[in-house]
Design a protein around this motif. Structure first.
Motif, PDB file in Angstrom:
ATOM      1  N   GLY A   1       0.808  -1.209   0.000  1.00 17.63           N
ATOM      2  CA  GLY A   1       0.000   0.000   0.000  1.00 17.63           C
ATOM      3  C   GLY A   1       0.843   1.261   0.000  1.00 17.63           C
ATOM      4  N   LYS A   2       2.082   1.171  -0.452  1.00 11.25           N
ATOM      5  CA  LYS A   2       3.024   2.286  -0.420  1.00 11.25           C
ATOM      6  C   LYS A   2       3.362   2.769  -1.841  1.00 11.25           C
ATOM      7  CE  LYS A   2       3.824   1.772   4.111  1.00 11.25           C
ATOM      8  NZ  LYS A   2       5.167   1.495   4.643  1.00 11.25           N
ATOM      9  N   ILE A   3       3.993   3.919  -1.900  1.00 12.59           N
ATOM     10  CA  ILE A   3       4.523   4.471  -3.141  1.00 12.59           C
ATOM     11  C   ILE A   3       6.035   4.535  -3.014  1.00 12.59           C
ATOM     12  CG2 ILE A   3       4.615   6.474  -4.691  1.00 12.59           C
ATOM     13  CD1 ILE A   3       1.814   7.246  -3.582  1.00 12.59           C
TER      14      ILE A   3
ATOM     15  N   TRP B   1       7.642  -7.046  -5.084  1.00 14.78           N
ATOM     16  CA  TRP B   1       6.872  -5.962  -4.474  1.00 14.78           C
ATOM     17  C   TRP B   1       5.978  -5.286  -5.501  1.00 14.78           C
ATOM     18  CZ3 TRP B   1       6.755  -0.511  -4.760  1.00 14.78           C
ATOM     19  CH2 TRP B   1       6.172   0.139  -3.654  1.00 14.78           C
ATOM     20  N   ILE B   2       6.487  -5.062  -6.701  1.00 11.07           N
ATOM     21  CA  ILE B   2       5.700  -4.418  -7.749  1.00 11.07           C
ATOM     22  C   ILE B   2       4.514  -5.281  -8.165  1.00 11.07           C
ATOM     23  CG2 ILE B   2       5.760  -3.762 -10.196  1.00 11.07           C
ATOM     24  CD1 ILE B   2       8.577  -2.676  -9.741  1.00 11.07           C
ATOM     25  N   MET B   3       4.673  -6.598  -8.128  1.00  7.57           N
ATOM     26  CA  MET B   3       3.603  -7.492  -8.566  1.00  7.57           C
ATOM     27  C   MET B   3       2.374  -7.437  -7.661  1.00  7.57           C
ATOM     28  SD  MET B   3       4.281  -8.784 -11.404  1.00  7.57           S
ATOM     29  CE  MET B   3       5.678  -8.836 -12.525  1.00  7.57           C
ATOM     30  N   ASN B   4       2.494  -6.792  -6.517  1.00 10.25           N
ATOM     31  CA  ASN B   4       1.331  -6.545  -5.665  1.00 10.25           C
ATOM     32  C   ASN B   4       0.691  -5.240  -6.119  1.00 10.25           C
ATOM     33  OD1 ASN B   4      -0.416  -5.707  -3.534  1.00 10.25           O
ATOM     34  ND2 ASN B   4       0.716  -7.000  -2.096  1.00 10.25           N
ATOM     35  N   ASP B   5      -0.558  -5.317  -6.593  1.00  4.48           N
ATOM     36  CA  ASP B   5      -1.224  -4.152  -7.161  1.00  4.48           C
ATOM     37  C   ASP B   5      -1.477  -3.043  -6.149  1.00  4.48           C
ATOM     38  OD1 ASP B   5      -1.310  -5.262  -9.683  1.00  4.48           O
ATOM     39  OD2 ASP B   5      -3.287  -6.175  -9.395  1.00  4.48           O
TER      40      ASP B   5
ATOM     41  N   THR C   1       2.783   1.079  -5.664  1.00  7.09           N
ATOM     42  CA  THR C   1       3.038   1.910  -6.843  1.00  7.09           C
ATOM     43  C   THR C   1       4.523   2.216  -6.915  1.00  7.09           C
ATOM     44  OG1 THR C   1       0.845   2.936  -6.664  1.00  7.09           O
ATOM     45  CG2 THR C   1       2.493   4.052  -8.035  1.00  7.09           C
ATOM     46  N   PHE C   2       5.101   1.949  -8.080  1.00  6.22           N
ATOM     47  CA  PHE C   2       6.535   2.208  -8.277  1.00  6.22           C
ATOM     48  C   PHE C   2       6.719   3.243  -9.375  1.00  6.22           C
ATOM     49  CE2 PHE C   2      10.621   1.470 -10.359  1.00  6.22           C
ATOM     50  CZ  PHE C   2      11.482   1.561  -9.268  1.00  6.22           C
ATOM     51  N   VAL C   3       7.634   4.188  -9.129  1.00  4.40           N
ATOM     52  CA  VAL C   3       7.887   5.291 -10.063  1.00  4.40           C
ATOM     53  C   VAL C   3       9.388   5.413 -10.327  1.00  4.40           C
ATOM     54  CG1 VAL C   3       7.650   7.774 -10.459  1.00  4.40           C
ATOM     55  CG2 VAL C   3       5.870   6.533  -9.187  1.00  4.40           C
ATOM     56  N   SER C   4       9.749   5.594 -11.579  1.00  3.52           N
ATOM     57  CA  SER C   4      11.127   5.918 -11.972  1.00  3.52           C
ATOM     58  C   SER C   4      11.048   6.700 -13.267  1.00  3.52           C
ATOM     59  CB  SER C   4      11.962   4.651 -12.169  1.00  3.52           C
ATOM     60  OG  SER C   4      13.247   4.955 -12.669  1.00  3.52           O
TER      61      SER C   4
ATOM     62  N   CYS D   1       6.640   5.000 -15.453  1.00  6.87           N
ATOM     63  CA  CYS D   1       8.005   5.167 -15.945  1.00  6.87           C
ATOM     64  C   CYS D   1       7.960   5.709 -17.372  1.00  6.87           C
ATOM     65  CB  CYS D   1       8.773   3.846 -15.903  1.00  6.87           C
ATOM     66  SG  CYS D   1      10.475   3.985 -16.497  1.00  6.87           S
ATOM     67  N   PRO D   2       8.092   7.024 -17.538  1.00  7.52           N
ATOM     68  CA  PRO D   2       8.067   7.602 -18.886  1.00  7.52           C
ATOM     69  C   PRO D   2       9.332   7.314 -19.693  1.00  7.52           C
ATOM     70  CG  PRO D   2       8.516   9.295 -17.251  1.00  7.52           C
ATOM     71  CD  PRO D   2       8.192   8.044 -16.490  1.00  7.52           C
ATOM     72  N   ASP D   3      10.354   6.745 -19.049  1.00  3.09           N
ATOM     73  CA  ASP D   3      11.645   6.431 -19.672  1.00  3.09           C
ATOM     74  C   ASP D   3      12.247   7.655 -20.353  1.00  3.09           C
ATOM     75  OD1 ASP D   3      13.816   4.864 -20.197  1.00  3.09           O
ATOM     76  OD2 ASP D   3      12.972   3.881 -21.961  1.00  3.09           O
ATOM     77  N   ALA D   4      12.315   8.734 -19.593  1.00  2.00           N
ATOM     78  CA  ALA D   4      12.946   9.972 -20.046  1.00  2.00           C
ATOM     79  C   ALA D   4      13.606  10.613 -18.838  1.00  2.00           C
ATOM     80  CB  ALA D   4      11.912  10.922 -20.657  1.00  2.00           C
ATOM     81  N   SER D   5      14.881  10.957 -18.959  1.00  2.00           N
ATOM     82  CA  SER D   5      15.617  11.493 -17.821  1.00  2.00           C
ATOM     83  C   SER D   5      15.036  12.829 -17.366  1.00  2.00           C
ATOM     84  CB  SER D   5      17.090  11.681 -18.185  1.00  2.00           C
ATOM     85  OG  SER D   5      17.802  12.255 -17.098  1.00  2.00           O
ATOM     86  N   ALA D   6      14.502  12.835 -16.156  1.00  2.00           N
ATOM     87  CA  ALA D   6      13.867  14.052 -15.636  1.00  2.00           C
ATOM     88  C   ALA D   6      14.878  15.158 -15.399  1.00  2.00           C
ATOM     89  CB  ALA D   6      13.139  13.723 -14.326  1.00  2.00           C
ATOM     90  N   GLY D   7      16.111  14.793 -15.137  1.00  2.00           N
ATOM     91  CA  GLY D   7      17.115  15.788 -14.814  1.00  2.00           C
ATOM     92  C   GLY D   7      17.686  16.523 -16.005  1.00  2.00           C
TER      93      GLY D   7
END
Length: 300
Positions: free
Chosen positions: A220-222, A240-244, A247-250, A271-277
């Motif tokens: 139940g975490k992000i 951990w990700i396989m538990n709906d 929520t995982f973000v990168s 994951c938009p797969d684009a470097s935010a920095g």
């Protein structure tokens, strides 16, 4: 001003046009390659008799390359240098053989902070994303724990605290200034247990989250990974990700690691797969720091 005799851009560098034109102040001859070398032999051929070379995170510049380039005196890393161990240049070899290596740091942090806020607002409010709770939730009062608390982590934490978040952190040392600002150190397992959101801000190659850590994190975490690479053990993260409920973000697939293809299409993975920095402003700052390092190397 002293100049290098020949400076090689060994692959795509990403300097701003004004910085590229400025390079002529620092070298008599500049040779640019806009593709990465396909082998060490090709990299050796590209460097040749040059006394300076610029690289980004690729190509790798191991001892086997530098030993075949006897005129080499300077390697400029146009990317983050956090430690010798995580660098794509063999710095130990370079130091023993009189080759100066400079890298840069802290040039893409503001974009990372913006990505974290964007991600949290999208998830908490359910904007084109499965809403985290039954009703929209504000950042106000949200328990956010940072694993790793360097420049980007502290910058992000200060913005989130200004928005009302409850900030804790785990780092190699207590940050006295942050403590005065109301952000508090916790041991890792305690931080994972009490945080609703965990943001990892670790150096490249540092893995702190394994099976036991995810057990303490619970469900139940992000989790938001802002590290250059993965911050977690791959099998444990995938489980951990396989538990709906989680929520995982990168921002990039590199931050997800080798499980990216297996999890990228899940509705609980952002994951938009684009470097935010790597914003326009970050490229400007990176370019300035690369030129500053060249000047420093020439003044030695």
């Amino acid at each position: 001003m002293n100049k290098f005799r020949k400076l090689i851009e060994a692959g795509p560098i990403g300097l701003q046009p004004w910085a590229e034109s400025k390079l002529s102040d620092y070298a008599d001859e500049i040779i640019r390659f806009d593709t990465l070398p396909e082998s060490e032999e090709e990299l050796i051929e590209r460097i040749g008799d040059a006394d300076a070379v610029l690289v980004r995170t690729l190509p790798l510049v191991p001892a086997t390359v530098m030993s075949k380039c006897p005129e080499l005196k300077y390697v400029g890393m146009c990317c983050s240098l956090y430690s010798k161990e995580s660098a794509n240049v063999d710095i130990d070899y370079a130091e023993k053989h009189g080759i100066t290596v400079y890298g840069i740091r802290d040039y893409g942090d503001k974009g990372v902070t913006e990505f974290v806020i964007y991600s949290l607002v999208r998830i908490l409010h359910g904007y084109d994303w499965p809403m985290w709770k039954k009703r929209p939730k504000e950042i106000t009062g949200l328990k956010i724990g940072f694993v790793g608390f360097g420049t980007s982590g502290q910058m992000t934490a200060r913005i989130l605290k200004a928005m009302g978040a409850d900030i804790t952190y785990f780092a190699r040392s207590v940050k006295e200034e942050c403590e005065k600002e109301g952000m508090h150190y916790l041991p890792l397992l305690e931080l994972l247990e009490q945080s609703e959101v965990v943001i990892t801000c670790l150096n490249k190659g540092v893995i702190l989250l394994h099976k036991d850590e995810f057990k303490h994190l619970g469900n139940g975490k992000i989790m938001i990974n802002t590290s250059i690479g993965p911050a977690a053990d791959m099998p444990a993260l995938k489980n951990w990700i396989m538990n709906d409920e989680n929520t995982f973000v990168s921002d990039t697939s590199g931050g997800v690691g080798n499980i990216y293809d297996a999890v990228k299409d899940r509705r609980n993975v952002l994951c938009p797969d684009a470097s935010a920095g790597m914003t326009e402003e970050a490229y400007d700052l990176m370019s300035r720091k690369v030129l500053d390092n060249i000047e420093k190397a020439l003044s030695k």
